[in-house]
Design a protein around this motif. Structure first.
Motif, short mmCIF file in Angstrom:
data_model
loop_
_atom_site.label_atom_id
_atom_site.label_comp_id
_atom_site.label_asym_id
_atom_site.label_seq_id
_atom_site.Cartn_x
_atom_site.Cartn_y
_atom_site.Cartn_z
N ASP A 35 0.82 -1.21 0.00
CA ASP A 35 0.00 0.00 0.00
C ASP A 35 0.86 1.26 0.00
OD1 ASP A 35 -2.49 1.18 -0.20
OD2 ASP A 35 -2.61 1.55 1.96
N ARG A 36 1.98 1.15 -0.67
CA ARG A 36 2.88 2.30 -0.80
C ARG A 36 2.70 2.89 -2.20
NH1 ARG A 36 8.49 2.69 -2.47
NH2 ARG A 36 9.53 4.48 -1.47
N PRO A 37 2.47 4.21 -2.32
CA PRO A 37 2.28 4.81 -3.65
C PRO A 37 3.58 4.78 -4.44
CG PRO A 37 2.39 6.52 -1.97
CD PRO A 37 2.35 5.22 -1.24
N VAL A 38 3.51 4.26 -5.65
CA VAL A 38 4.72 4.13 -6.47
C VAL A 38 4.58 4.79 -7.83
CG1 VAL A 38 5.51 2.01 -5.35
CG2 VAL A 38 3.90 1.88 -7.27
N ASP A 39 3.40 5.24 -8.19
CA ASP A 39 3.22 5.89 -9.49
C ASP A 39 1.81 6.47 -9.56
OD1 ASP A 39 3.81 6.81 -11.99
OD2 ASP A 39 4.32 4.86 -12.85
N TYR A 40 1.58 7.29 -10.57
CA TYR A 40 0.21 7.71 -10.85
C TYR A 40 0.10 8.04 -12.32
CZ TYR A 40 1.98 12.57 -10.52
OH TYR A 40 2.66 13.74 -10.69
N ARG A 41 -1.12 7.93 -12.83
CA ARG A 41 -1.33 8.28 -14.22
C ARG A 41 -2.35 9.40 -14.32
NH1 ARG A 41 -4.20 2.81 -16.56
NH2 ARG A 41 -6.00 2.73 -15.15
N ILE A 42 -2.25 10.14 -15.40
CA ILE A 42 -3.10 11.32 -15.60
C ILE A 42 -4.34 10.87 -16.35
CG2 ILE A 42 -3.21 13.62 -16.60
CD1 ILE A 42 -0.11 13.62 -16.39
N VAL A 43 -5.49 11.05 -15.71
CA VAL A 43 -6.75 10.63 -16.30
C VAL A 43 -7.27 11.69 -17.27
CG1 VAL A 43 -9.14 9.96 -15.81
CG2 VAL A 43 -7.28 9.25 -14.26
N GLU A 44 -7.28 12.92 -16.84
CA GLU A 44 -7.73 14.01 -17.70
C GLU A 44 -7.09 15.31 -17.23
OE1 GLU A 44 -11.82 15.32 -17.25
OE2 GLU A 44 -12.06 13.91 -15.57
N GLY A 45 -7.20 16.32 -18.08
CA GLY A 45 -6.63 17.62 -17.74
C GLY A 45 -7.08 18.66 -18.74
N ASN A 46 -6.80 19.92 -18.47
CA ASN A 46 -7.19 20.99 -19.40
C ASN A 46 -5.97 21.54 -20.13
OD1 ASN A 46 -5.97 22.42 -17.38
ND2 ASN A 46 -7.62 23.93 -17.12
N LYS A 47 -6.24 22.50 -21.02
CA LYS A 47 -5.18 23.05 -21.85
C LYS A 47 -4.13 23.78 -21.01
CE LYS A 47 -4.44 26.07 -25.84
NZ LYS A 47 -5.10 26.99 -26.82
N ALA A 48 -4.59 24.49 -19.98
CA ALA A 48 -3.64 25.22 -19.13
C ALA A 48 -2.68 24.26 -18.46
CB ALA A 48 -4.40 26.05 -18.08
N PHE A 49 -3.17 23.10 -18.04
CA PHE A 49 -2.30 22.09 -17.43
C PHE A 49 -1.23 21.63 -18.42
CE2 PHE A 49 -1.79 17.39 -17.43
CZ PHE A 49 -0.95 17.27 -16.35
N GLU A 50 -1.63 21.38 -19.66
CA GLU A 50 -0.67 20.95 -20.67
C GLU A 50 0.38 22.01 -20.93
OE1 GLU A 50 -2.92 19.92 -24.10
OE2 GLU A 50 -4.13 18.40 -23.09
N GLU A 51 -0.07 23.28 -20.99
CA GLU A 51 0.88 24.37 -21.25
C GLU A 51 1.84 24.54 -20.09
OE1 GLU A 51 -1.66 27.66 -21.97
OE2 GLU A 51 -2.00 27.15 -24.09
N MET A 52 1.35 24.41 -18.86
CA MET A 52 2.21 24.60 -17.69
C MET A 52 3.24 23.49 -17.56
SD MET A 52 -0.44 25.94 -14.76
CE MET A 52 -1.39 27.44 -14.98
N THR A 53 2.83 22.26 -17.87
CA THR A 53 3.74 21.12 -17.69
C THR A 53 4.54 20.80 -18.95
OG1 THR A 53 1.99 19.56 -18.34
CG2 THR A 53 2.20 20.09 -16.00
N GLY A 54 4.06 21.29 -20.10
CA GLY A 54 4.74 20.95 -21.34
C GLY A 54 4.47 19.53 -21.81
N LEU A 55 3.52 18.84 -21.19
CA LEU A 55 3.20 17.46 -21.56
C LEU A 55 2.27 17.46 -22.77
CD1 LEU A 55 2.56 15.92 -18.03
CD2 LEU A 55 4.64 15.79 -19.41
N VAL A 56 2.52 16.54 -23.71
CA VAL A 56 1.70 16.40 -24.91
C VAL A 56 0.96 15.07 -24.82
CG1 VAL A 56 1.69 16.28 -27.42
CG2 VAL A 56 3.33 17.78 -26.24
N ASP A 57 -0.39 15.13 -24.84
CA ASP A 57 -1.24 13.95 -24.79
C ASP A 57 -0.78 12.97 -23.70
OD1 ASP A 57 -3.29 12.26 -25.47
OD2 ASP A 57 -2.15 11.23 -27.03
N PRO A 58 -0.81 13.41 -22.43
CA PRO A 58 -0.32 12.54 -21.36
C PRO A 58 -1.40 11.63 -20.77
CG PRO A 58 -0.87 14.67 -20.46
CD PRO A 58 -1.22 14.74 -21.93
#
Length: 636
Positions: free
Chosen positions: A162-185
């Motif tokens: 029960d130790r957190p080892v990762d997470y995945r991005i379910v959804e997000g908005n355009k501002a999130f993509e611009e701030m993180t620089g992630l493309v289709d994450p």
């Protein structure tokens, strides 16, 4: 698909069916059976034994017939989801729109279609809920897309402990993509798109998912100098918890706070400094520490020689000073930009065309990136504020604003220091002058209160420092007959701002009154306001006495001049007579001398003639006779 069922079974099933049911037979689709709910769809009409075409004659019916024909010919079932129908609950009652899911099943016997079973379910409530949900999702989608706040939803991954080892991005908005620089994450684990992410982030968001306790923090600046205010909270349901994360860009606020703190620190550092070099050094230290660069400094620029002279610079530990005279051309071609007064900001000396060829020389002095900001005076570059960093880095607009503000404050502080030094020198010279001059010098505030006197004033009046201060300390030492006029002239001068001039008598320490000429001029500030008066008091008692004696002398001057003129005229006449006699004497003496010379010629010639006759030399007598005659003619 066919159904193995007989008519009697269908009739019984129709009577108790909750949904919409009908049975049509034959190629003309004649109604065989309907249930009460289906009667609502067709308006409670008697339809048994009649064809669909006879019952439904509007445009909708034609599409309905086409659909029945297709099922009858193909033998394939057809489904119509959320079809819109007008339903009449009671005969003659209100007609309302209902959404119905219909299934049209072909009925076969020996492989031949003999009828169609129509079955429907009222899904109006579900349809409205679906539409409302879709509308809500569209609205929130538009809202999140338009938000300047970054938003994303993550799903945690835990190990067997029960130790957190990762997470995945379910959804997000355009501002999130611009701030993180992630493309289709979306749908991807963070370990895939950002390998090496610190366990700290897994623990942080994992804690939110497990406990439901929200967190809020400010994320330190990234490589681009951006700051974020981050909030994380749990959403979802037990067993399927997710974490929603909101990102607000607070870079401008943080940069503004950083600049303000740096400027406050700078003000404290240079407040009491009086040396221009110390001021520049203190500002360089604040600049280097605030911007996190290897070096900062200030230097004077010679655009003709293309050099910079650095008296001192501030260097982080391990970085060597570059104080001295440096030639710009040894480190690139950007001197041309500096000559135009343009700031040079280079993030990577190896990549910029102005420094690519001299990158090694720049890296050797810990300048893998740098900013050079020229300072102008009267349209020309005279100095430069600079920062260097040993490795490449990006310089933001906030960095440049900070440098510019520091440069302006340094210049102001330097000018203040120079002005104060000049003022101290001027005051020192004034004190020497005021103490050495025999003239009395004093100063007053704009309201007429005297506050400073040179030693000559105290010596003359026999007063101690402080006894003459204020608006009236000097009045009691004026002659009583002169006070009113002196006060009026002083009051008028202060009211008009004009030069104060007066003459009055002041009492000496031994009680003797002597006459003084007083003159005072106002001193103005940059706005034209009078800040003080500076005056002089000149003893004119001896001058007045001499003037009186001169006046008395002038009264007898005309008679003395007449007598003197007569004597001079007599002397001149005697002189003229003497000069005439002297001239006559000189003339007669000259004539006698010349005449004696002529007589000598005549007498000499006669003497020679006598001698030649006595000698019997008569032939030579004629020559001397001619000479004697010539001398006689000249004498005539």
């Amino acid at each position: 698909m066919s159904i193995g069922i007989n008519r009697s079974q269908l009739a019984q099933m129709f009577a108790h069916a909750p949904g919409f049911m009908a049975l049509v037979t034959g190629p003309d689709h004649r109604f065989e059976l309907t249930n009460p709910n289906y009667q609502k769809v067709i308006g409670h009409r008697e339809v048994i034994g009649r064809t669909v075409g006879e019952v439904l004659t509007d445009a909708v019916a034609q599409g309905y017939l086409d659909l029945l024909d297709q099922v009858y010919r193909s033998g394939e079932a057809h489904r119509a989801d959320s079809a819109l129908y007008a339903v009449q609950a009671e005969p003659g009652g209100e007609v309302v729109d209902r959404y119905v899911d219909f299934v049209f099943q072909p009925l076969k016997e020996d492989g031949r279609v003999w009828g169609i079973f129509i079955q429907g379910m009222d899904v109006s409530d579900r349809h409205r809920a679906d539409r409302a949900l879709a509308l809500s999702e569209a609205r929130y989608g538009a809202l999140f897309a338009a938000m300047a706040t970054g938003f994303c939803v993550i799903e945690m991954k835990f190990d067997a402990s029960d130790r957190p080892v990762d997470y995945r991005i379910v959804e997000g908005n355009k501002a999130f993509e611009e701030m993180t620089g992630l493309v289709d994450p979306y749908g991807k684990w963070v370990s895939e798109i950002a390998p090496g992410l610190e366990q700290h982030w897994f623990d942080l968001y994992g804690g939110v998912a497990r406990t439901g306790e929200p967190v809020r923090f400010e994320n330190p600046a990234d490589i681009f100098g951006r700051w974020y205010d981050v909030q994380a909270l749990r959403i979802g349901q037990p067993g399927a918890w997710q974490v929603a994360i909101l990102f607000n860009n607070i870079t401008e606020r943080k940069q503004s706070e950083t600049r303000q703190n740096a400027l406050l620190e700078l003000n404290d550092a240079i407040r009491d400094l009086t040396d221009a070099g110390d001021i520049a050094q203190a500002s360089a230290q604040v600049l280097a520490k605030t911007m996190g660069v290897s070096r900062a400094g200030y230097g004077t620029v010679d655009t003709v020689a293309e050099t910079i002279t650095i008296a001192r610079d501030f260097n982080q530990p391990g970085v060597s000073s570059i104080a001295g005279v440096l030639s710009f051309r040894d480190y690139g071609s950007y001197i041309e930009d500096i000559k135009r007064g343009e700031t040079v900001a280079i993030d990577d000396v190896a990549r910029d065309p102005r420094t690519a060829d001299t990158a090694e020389a720049l890296r050797a002095i810990s300048a893998g990136s740098f900013v050079n900001m020229p300072l102008m005076e009267q349209g020309r570059v005279v100095a430069m504020v600079f920062v260097n960093h040993a490795t490449p880095r990006h310089y933001t607009d906030s960095d440049l604003r900070l440098m510019r503000e520091v440069a302006e404050r340094v210049r102001s502080a330097t000018e203040r220091a120079r002005s104060e030094a000049a003022l101290r020198d001027s005051e020192a010279q004034f004190r020497v002058f005021a103490q050495s001059t025999p003239i009395q010098i004093w100063a007053s505030w704009p309201d007429g209160s005297l506050y400073w006197f040179n030693p000559q004033v105290y010596a003359y009046m026999g007063a101690k420092p402080g006894e003459l201060d204020g608006p009236d300390g000097w009045l009691e030492r004026l002659h009583p007959d002169d006070r009113d006029e002196a006060v009026k002239a002083w009051t008028d001068a202060m009211a008009s701002g004009q030069v104060y001039e007066a003459e009055f008598r002041m009492r000496r320490h031994d009680g003797v009154y002597r006459a003084f000429r007083i003159r005072a001029e106002p001193v103005h500030d940059e706005d034209g306001r009078i800040t003080r008066w500076v005056g002089t008091s000149t003893d004119i008692e001896d001058f007045r006495r001499q003037s009186a004696e001169l006046a008395r002398f002038n009264e007898t001057l005309e008679e003395q001049v007449a007598e003197r003129t007569s004597a001079l005229m007599q002397a001149e006449e005697a002189l003229r007579q003497s000069q005439k006699m002297e001239a006559v004497g000189q003339l007669t003496g000259g004539i006698a001398h010349d005449f004696n010379n002529l007589l000598a010629g005549i007498s000499g010639s006669l003497e020679l003639i006598t001698n030649r006759i006595a000698q019997g030399r008569h032939a030579e007598v004629e020559r001397f006779t001619v000479a004697a005659q010539g001398a006689a003619k000249r004498a005539a």
